[in-house]
Scaffold this active site. Structure first.
Site, short mmCIF file in Angstrom:
data_model
loop_
_atom_site.label_atom_id
_atom_site.label_comp_id
_atom_site.label_asym_id
_atom_site.label_seq_id
_atom_site.Cartn_x
_atom_site.Cartn_y
_atom_site.Cartn_z
N SER A 1 0.84 -1.21 0.00
CA SER A 1 0.00 0.00 0.00
C SER A 1 0.87 1.26 0.00
CB SER A 1 -0.91 0.01 1.23
OG SER A 1 -1.71 -1.14 1.25
N1 SAM Z 1 -0.47 -4.92 3.85
C1 SAM Z 1 0.30 -5.27 2.67
C2 SAM Z 1 1.69 -4.70 2.71
O1 SAM Z 1 2.08 -4.04 3.70
O2 SAM Z 1 2.43 -4.96 1.75
C3 SAM Z 1 -0.40 -4.90 1.39
C4 SAM Z 1 -1.67 -5.63 1.21
S1 SAM Z 1 -2.22 -5.78 -0.46
C5 SAM Z 1 -2.91 -4.19 -0.74
C6 SAM Z 1 -3.61 -6.87 -0.17
C7 SAM Z 1 -3.21 -8.29 0.15
O3 SAM Z 1 -4.38 -8.99 0.58
C8 SAM Z 1 -2.67 -9.07 -1.02
O4 SAM Z 1 -1.38 -9.55 -0.73
C9 SAM Z 1 -3.68 -10.23 -1.21
O5 SAM Z 1 -3.10 -11.45 -1.65
C10 SAM Z 1 -4.24 -10.34 0.20
N2 SAM Z 1 -5.55 -10.98 0.35
C11 SAM Z 1 -6.67 -10.85 -0.43
N3 SAM Z 1 -7.67 -11.59 0.08
C12 SAM Z 1 -7.20 -12.19 1.20
C13 SAM Z 1 -7.76 -13.07 2.18
N4 SAM Z 1 -9.02 -13.50 2.14
N5 SAM Z 1 -6.97 -13.47 3.20
C14 SAM Z 1 -5.68 -13.07 3.30
N6 SAM Z 1 -5.10 -12.25 2.39
C15 SAM Z 1 -5.85 -11.80 1.37
#
Ligand code: SAM
Length: 234
Positions: A71
């Site tokens: 993000s």
């Molecule tokens: N917080 C992260 C960072 O500091 O890099 C960035 C998050 S990124 C915007 C969103 C993440 O959510 C992705 O890596 C995606 O694979 C994960 N994601 C989506 N659905 C999910 C779920 N049901 N459970 C766990 N992770 C999930």
């Protein structure tokens, strides 16, 4: 060249780290000392693929592989401000990605210059990113304060509940009920709710002492979809 223009010729920091923070303080996006300290302490360059290290302090989402992003800096810091984090808290993150946001939160709830107090659990559904986050947290020195778990974070983490705070870093169609259930009384949950892509409302869910739940919209945001049983199907 502007301070924020990506370039091959600048060092990972090159003054941008502090310049970005200065801008976020001036716009009153960041107000809390703990948020400033966490940002200054955690090296974002250690949470990026090698070819993006030079752009670590550009305040934008960046690709981390698997079609996912780390993000933008301002968004991570907005979460820290809104969640009113305190030392000693137990926090759940859904959507671990690179591990950067979890490390920022860990720096507030369990500062790295003191023995561990609070803890962050972060759930990530993509195994490749679980490996990436673990490697990044290890080299940045946060693996004793952050635990990365592979799975569907829309179901929360029943083995570790209840949590003081829960933050979701992906966009949901609705607030997942298991996450509300796993929140302590006086707990807070922050989650983008809305469309599958393009825009959502960052929603702050609070639970009072009696267990009553209230939702308040904070601002419009754009996150990648939350995929899972209580999220989108793909
Ligand atoms: N917080 C992260 C960072 O500091 O890099 C960035 C998050 S990124 C915007 C969103 C993440 O959510 C992705 O890596 C995606 O694979 C994960 N994601 C989506 N659905 C999910 C779920 N049901 N459970 C766990 N992770 C999930």
């Amino acid at each position: 060249m502007s301070d924020f223009t990506p370039s091959e010729n600048v060092k990972p920091d090159g003054g941008r780290k502090e310049a970005t923070l200065k801008r976020l303080i001036a716009s009153r996006t960041v107000k809390k000392e703990e948020t400033m300290r966490a940002y200054r302490t955690v090296p974002r360059e250690l949470f990026l693929p090698d070819h993006l290290v030079h752009d670590a302090y550009v305040d934008t989402p960046l690709p981390i592989g698997e079609g996912q992003t780390i993000s933008a800096i301002h968004m991570c810091l907005i979460y820290l401000e809104l969640l009113d984090l305190k030392e000693g808290m137990k926090v759940l993150e859904v959507g671990g990605g690179s591990g950067y946001h979890a490390a920022l939160v860990a720096e507030v709830v369990s500062p790295s210059n003191q023995p561990p107090s609070g803890h962050v659990f972060t759930i990530e559904r993509k195994p490749e990113l679980v490996e990436f986050a673990n490697a990044n947290l290890e080299r940045a020195g946060y693996s004793d304060r952050v635990t990365v778990i592979e799975g569907d974070g829309t179901l929360g983490l029943p083995n570790e509940e209840p949590f003081d705070r829960i933050m979701v870093a992906a966009a949901a169609p609705h607030v997942p009920e298991p996450l509300v259930r796993q929140l302590k009384p006086e707990g807070m949950l922050l989650i983008p709710v809305g469309r599958h892509h393009f825009w959502q409302e960052l929603t702050l869910v609070t639970k009072n002492k009696k267990g009553e739940v209230m939702e308040r919209r904070q601002m419009s945001v754009a996150f990648v979809p939350l995929i899972g049983k209580e999220g989108w199907s793909q």
